[in-house]
Design an enzyme around this catalytic site. Structure first.
Site, mmCIF file in Angstrom:
data_model
loop_
_atom_site.group_PDB
_atom_site.id
_atom_site.type_symbol
_atom_site.label_atom_id
_atom_site.label_comp_id
_atom_site.label_asym_id
_atom_site.label_seq_id
_atom_site.Cartn_x
_atom_site.Cartn_y
_atom_site.Cartn_z
ATOM 1 N N TYR A 1 0.928 -1.270 -0.055
ATOM 2 C CA TYR A 1 -0.016 -0.018 -0.050
ATOM 3 C C TYR A 1 0.940 1.083 0.042
ATOM 4 C CZ TYR A 1 -4.094 -2.983 1.043
ATOM 5 O OH TYR A 1 -4.896 -3.959 1.228
ATOM 6 N N GLY B 1 -17.860 -4.111 -9.009
ATOM 7 C CA GLY B 1 -16.887 -4.355 -10.143
ATOM 8 C C GLY B 1 -15.516 -4.366 -9.165
#
Length: 305
Positions: free
Chosen positions: A52, A220
């Site tokens: 990250y 999605g």
């Protein structure tokens, strides 16, 4: 905030976890305010990953929370490893190096939980077992889990790993609920009858593995947020209707929908918006009825066979 046991452990964790993937987008002052708000709400479980922000998110978190021994005892830290540029890597060497990097950036000498981020096609579970054993015996990691893993991938690890797998972080939201829909569409000829996940939801329930839904507001694969999105008019009308009934926001109901499932999931919210953080945590106090849960499910476009 209401708490729960993580997997088969005695570790008490809040039912809503805080994902720190975007914390590097905040200023120092904004990050401090965000973390302090989470702590005030009882959301002291913080989810990280070594990738990250290229590691910057772990560093920003440690700076913003002013990490020291007293602070460390008040928080639960989870991080993930195994994703490298252009590859996945569950080698013993990489796992050990990745954990040392996370510990250094987080300014701590141990992680409460370590997850293997995405399945490595070249995994040698014997090496994973050796790495986990070293990390546990040296006190660097207390509990272990996986992310985005199917049941047989977990079984392969368990053949060699002695530590229990306590969590599996999976993409799951109201609009990404095939994990749930597949279980109700056996023998049907529709799109949800195809089992792409090997019944991982039921597997985790059977083996006391906590499912941690990631991106609980997205549809999605990082395509966008379904809340207040004109692409989902019926779903948002239903969420708003139920939210008004409870006097909360649609954000709260979206998280409450996940918490209502008897699998006892721990959603990991990735929002960096303080108001949405508060609304998400408020879901711990909401118990949707069975009818409300199914109304939301159907409003998202799923069908009952």
């Amino acid at each position: 905030m209401r708490t729960m046991k993580l997997g088969c452990t005695h570790l008490e964790v809040p039912v809503v976890g805080i994902g720190c993937m975007r914390i590097n987008r905040l200023s120092q002052a904004e990050a401090e305010r965000y973390i302090q708000t989470a702590l005030e709400l009882g959301a002291n479980f913080f989810d990280h990953a070594d990738i990250y922000g290229g590691g910057e998110c772990e560093s920003r978190f440690a700076e913003a929370i002013h990490m020291n021994d007293d602070v460390r005892e008040r928080v639960i830290l989870q991080s993930k490893c195994g994703i490298r540029k252009g590859m996945y890597d569950f080698s013993k060497e990489h796992i050990l190096e990745a954990v040392d990097g996370s510990l250094r950036r987080l300014h701590t000498d141990y992680l409460d939980v370590l997850l293997l981020h995405r399945p490595d096609a070249l995994v040698e579970p014997e090496e994973v077992a050796e790495a986990f054993e070293i990390l546990q015996t040296t006190g660097k990691v207390r509990y272990f889990g996986v992310s985005n893993h199917k049941p047989m991938q977990i079984e392969l690890l368990k053949k060699f790993v002695h530590q229990p797998i306590v969590a599996n972080q999976l993409q799951l939201s109201i609009t990404n609920a095939t994990l749930i829909a597949q279980g109700m569409n056996l023998n049907m000829g529709n799109e949800w009858a195809v089992d792409r996940d090997e019944s991982v939801l039921d597997y985790c329930r059977i083996h006391d593995i906590t499912i941690q839904p990631w991106s609980p507001f997205l549809y999605g694969f990082f395509e966008g947020v379904f809340l207040d999105n004109p692409k989902f008019p019926e779903l948002n009308r239903k969420l708003d209707e139920i939210a008004a009934r409870y006097g909360v926001s649609n954000v709260t109901i979206a998280i409450a929908w996940l918490l209502r499932h008897p699998a006892k999931m721990q959603p990991i919210i990735g929002t960096m918006n303080v108001d949405r953080l508060r609304a998400s945590c408020q879901a711990a106090d909401i118990q949707l009825t069975r009818q409300e849960w199914y109304e939301i499910y159907l409003a998202a476009g799923y069908q009952l066979p």
